[in-house]
Scaffold this motif. Structure first.
Motif, PDB file in Angstrom:
ATOM      1  N   GLU A  59       0.838  -1.205   0.000  1.00 41.43           N
ATOM      2  CA  GLU A  59       0.000   0.000   0.000  1.00 41.43           C
ATOM      3  C   GLU A  59       0.875   1.258   0.000  1.00 41.43           C
ATOM      4  N   ASN A  60       1.932   1.225   0.810  1.00 46.56           N
ATOM      5  CA  ASN A  60       2.839   2.383   0.834  1.00 46.56           C
ATOM      6  C   ASN A  60       3.506   2.573  -0.514  1.00 46.56           C
ATOM      7  N   ARG A  61       3.871   1.472  -1.115  1.00 42.05           N
ATOM      8  CA  ARG A  61       4.529   1.526  -2.434  1.00 42.05           C
ATOM      9  C   ARG A  61       3.580   2.100  -3.479  1.00 42.05           C
ATOM     10  N   TYR A  62       2.315   1.672  -3.410  1.00 41.25           N
ATOM     11  CA  TYR A  62       1.301   2.167  -4.339  1.00 41.25           C
ATOM     12  C   TYR A  62       1.090   3.665  -4.141  1.00 41.25           C
ATOM     13  N   GLU A  63       1.002   4.081  -2.885  1.00 38.90           N
ATOM     14  CA  GLU A  63       0.783   5.510  -2.623  1.00 38.90           C
ATOM     15  C   GLU A  63       1.993   6.334  -3.055  1.00 38.90           C
ATOM     16  N   ALA A  64       3.171   5.775  -2.891  1.00 40.76           N
ATOM     17  CA  ALA A  64       4.376   6.479  -3.339  1.00 40.76           C
ATOM     18  C   ALA A  64       4.362   6.620  -4.857  1.00 40.76           C
ATOM     19  N   LEU A  65       3.928   5.582  -5.539  1.00 37.25           N
ATOM     20  CA  LEU A  65       3.838   5.626  -7.002  1.00 37.25           C
ATOM     21  C   LEU A  65       2.824   6.671  -7.438  1.00 37.25           C
ATOM     22  N   CYS A  66       1.688   6.691  -6.760  1.00 32.18           N
ATOM     23  CA  CYS A  66       0.657   7.683  -7.091  1.00 32.18           C
ATOM     24  C   CYS A  66       1.185   9.104  -6.847  1.00 32.18           C
ATOM     25  N   ALA A  67       1.916   9.283  -5.762  1.00 28.82           N
ATOM     26  CA  ALA A  67       2.460  10.613  -5.445  1.00 28.82           C
ATOM     27  C   ALA A  67       3.447  11.049  -6.528  1.00 28.82           C
ATOM     28  N   CYS A  68       4.255  10.105  -6.972  1.00 29.44           N
ATOM     29  CA  CYS A  68       5.228  10.411  -8.025  1.00 29.44           C
ATOM     30  C   CYS A  68       4.516  10.788  -9.319  1.00 29.44           C
ATOM     31  N   LEU A  69       3.472  10.037  -9.657  1.00 26.72           N
ATOM     32  CA  LEU A  69       2.728  10.325 -10.889  1.00 26.72           C
ATOM     33  C   LEU A  69       1.981  11.648 -10.762  1.00 26.72           C
TER      34      LEU A  69
END
Lengths: 182, 496
Positions: free
Chosen positions: A164-174
């Protein structure tokens, strides 16, 4: 802890090839006249199966094997859906036990079905002859074990806190590049 | 109460249609963009998404065709329903998380968008869209015909005579209204009502079937055994091979049904998948149990001589509801039947319009149509009219046409999309070339088997051949073809 690095796709391919071989071996058997049933002797809008032994004896092992290969195939697909870094021994144990249980249910269906060919009505369970009860209550309900693995193991194997943290980090980057859609 | 049976049934259906229209008007206010129209703004709760998933998967077949098959062939067809528990579970393991994450990290409004993102291939997107449109046409035509035929028979029973064309116009009109006004939002919220209705009536019908028979369903089993043991055996009259083919096609095939799996992309959060799975499996089981109960009951009643022989197998459910069920329950079940048909048809209309206005234009010119929401609504109307035309043409002139289009149904979606989407999103080695090969092969195999009426020994189903061949080809071609470097975002998505 990771378990053996066996690629599930390889296993899936093997089950497909096993199923193909079993189907080819079925095709090579001489097909009895009632293999797919026939028109009912009195009621034209119905069909009847006729003599069970004559239409099943020559392909019994193939049908049994086909069912087992499908059950293993489903379990391998489920394991494929779990990220490689999450596939640990515990998951393998639970999936393996659930697969064995469903496989045992299928085998019980086949054995009791073969025993019913004598023409004597088998005992019933909740309204249906035992072989059919194995199908309706066993084969339909036994995958609940896999559902339990999914539900109880969701945060351990399917979508962990780290995921979940990885997904949120990816979303933040995008989001920072104007490409986020969630 | 008995003298009011027909008015109660007709009234229930009219009430249900009025509810659908109301939902369409409500959803229209929430549909402001094509993303809302196709993806519900990714705002669905777990319950809504889960019920929408199972009610989309269980069409009118579960209420009419299924009981008819049990009447004809015994327990054979139940393998399609039995496959649901393991099929849904497999589909959720493979796709629920991945699809939702892809939808959150890419500009996705359709399944072809997912395919294009995964493989970085517009050809793969185009082939997926074509497979979807062919399948949509076939499915929609059969669903629209079913709605018209059922409505006509209910009106006749009420003493009202309306032509099939008029009945199709009325029922399709309601369907199109809420699909056009509210898009997928209207579709999933009517699916919620439909799914809950289907689950409730399913359980009530089991009780009614038990009461209609001497000795209940156990007595019916005995009756069927004495007549023909195979019919009440685990594989029915069609035998083990066909039954297992259905277990394979309808189990694994779940992960390839676009009208079902696209709903996995619409949940509010990735974590919703955890609760969606058990809700969907249990809801489906409650709704599908009607299939078993009515079919077994009618077969037993005809064998006993209590009920005259049916002139057509598909009359099993209507006849049972007309003669052995309380009028209010009969009304609910008929409404449930309409609900089942519409819950599948609305999903197809939505993905079909996405294919027409978004996927194909994007594949050919790099972007969807301008004013995409407007054209999506127009495409919805157009698809419904074309499908209705096919339905009427097949009914009056050429029954083979719908059967041919119907071949592009569950099996084709399964053969085309399970390897490309379900396997492809979980296996980095999968290539665009393999995806194209799998889709092409699935169309060719299914079309050829239907066109040439090929019958395989021991009842081996063509759909199983199609799925096996496309999966093997997909894996082998992926291993043999050179792998392009994955898009970094897709790679990260597949690592999560």
């Amino acid at each position: 802890m990771k378990f053996i690095e066996l690629e599930p796709v390889a296993g899936i391919l093997v089950t497909f090839l096993v199923a193909t071989v079993l189907l080819i071996s079925v095709v090579m058997v001489e097909e009895p006249a009632n293999s797919r049933g026939e028109v009912h002797s009195e009621i034209q809008s119905m069909r009847q199966g006729g003599d069970a032994a004559s239409r099943n004896t020559d392909i019994f092992s193939q049908v049994w094997g086909l069912g087992l290969s499908m059950i293993v195939m489903y379990a391998l697909f489920m394991s494929l859906g779990v990220s490689p870094q999450r596939r640990d021994r515990c998951l393998a144990l639970y999936l393996g036990c659930a697969t064995l249980f469903v496989g045992a249910t299928w085998s019980a269906l086949m054995v009791t079905y073969r025993d019913s060919w004598t023409g004597v009505m088998p005992p019933t369970f909740l309204g249906f002859p035992i072989p059919s009860a194995w199908m309706l209550y066993g084969m339909w309900a036994s995958p609940l074990l896999f559902i339990a693995i999914y539900w109880f193991g969701f945060r351990r194997w399917i979508f962990t806190v780290e995921d979940e943290n990885r997904y949120e980090a990816l979303c933040a980057c995008l989001r920072s590049t104007g490409r986020h859609w969630d | 109460m008995e003298e009011y049976r027909s008015p109660i049934i007709l009234g229930s259906i009219m009430l249900y249609m009025a509810i659908c229209i109301g939902v369409g008007i409500w959803a229209m206010r929430r549909t402001q963009s094509s993303r809302d129209f196709f993806m519900a703004g990714r705002s669905l709760g777990a319950l809504v998404a889960a019920v929408a998933i199972f009610s989309s998967g269980l069409s009118g077949f579960g209420f009419v065709g299924g009981p008819g098959l049990v009447y004809t062939t015994g327990l054979s067809s139940l393998w399609m329903a039995v496959a649901s528990s393991i099929g849904y579970t497999t589909g959720f393991f493979l796709l629920a998380k991945r699809l939702r994450i892809v939808a959150g990290t890419h500009d996705i409004v359709s399944l072809p968008d997912v395919v294009a993102a995964r493989y970085n291939s517009e050809i793969a997107r185009l082939l997926t869209a074509i497979a979807i449109i062919l399948g949509v046409m076939g499915y929609l035509a059969t669903q629209i015909l079913a709605m018209g035929v059922v409505l006509q028979s209910i009106l006749l029973a009420s003493g009202l005579s309306l032509s099939l064309i008029a009945c199709i116009a009325v029922s399709t009109g309601v369907l199109v209204f809420y699909c056009v006004t509210g898009g997928i939002i209207a579709s999933v919220y009517t699916d919620l009502i439909q799914g809950l209705l289907m689950a409730v009536v399913g359980m009530c019908v089991v009780i009614a079937a038990n009461a209609a028979l001497d000795g209940g369903l156990a007595g019916a089993s005995m009756e069927l055994w004495l007549d023909d043991p195979e019919s009440i055996g685990p594989f029915g009259t069609v035998g083990g091979i066909t039954s297992l083919c259905w277990y394979f096609i309808f189990g694994l095939g779940f992960a390839g049904q676009p009208h079902v799996i696209t709903k996995m992309m619409m949940s509010r959060t990735v974590g919703d998948a955890r609760n969606m799975l058990p809700i969907a499996v249990i809801g489906y089981a409650f709704a599908a149990i009607l299939w078993l109960a009515i079919g077994v009951a009618m077969r037993a009643l005809v064998i006993q001589g209590t009920h005259p022989e049916l002139t057509a197998a598909d009359l099993a459910a209507p006849e049972f509801l007309q003669h052995y069920v309380h009028p209010v329950l009969a009304g609910l079940v008929f409404a449930g039947l309409f609900a089942a048909i519409m819950s599948t048809a609305d999903g197809f209309l939505n993905i079909g319009s996405a294919a027409v206005v978004h996927d194909i234009p994007t594949a050919l010119r790099g972007r969807g149509l301008d004013r995409e929401l407007f054209w999506a609504r127009m495409a919805t109307v157009g698809l419904a009219i074309v499908a209705a035309g096919f339905a009427l043409y097949s009914y009056y002139a050429n029954a083979r046409l719908v059967a041919l289009l119907g071949a592009f149904g569950w099996s084709t979606f399964a053969a085309a999309l399970v390897p490309v989407v379900a396997l492809g999103l979980n296996w980095k080695r999968a290539t665009a070339r393999a995806a194209c090969a799998a889709i092409f092969l699935s169309l060719v195999v299914n079309f050829t088997i239907e066109l040439f009426n090929i019958t395989l020994p021991f009842g081996i189903q063509g759909g199983m051949l199609a799925i096996l061949s496309s999966m093997i080809v997909f894996i082998v071609v992926s291993l043999l073809s050179s792998q392009r470097k994955l898009d970094p975002v897709i790679e990260e998505v597949m690592d999560i």
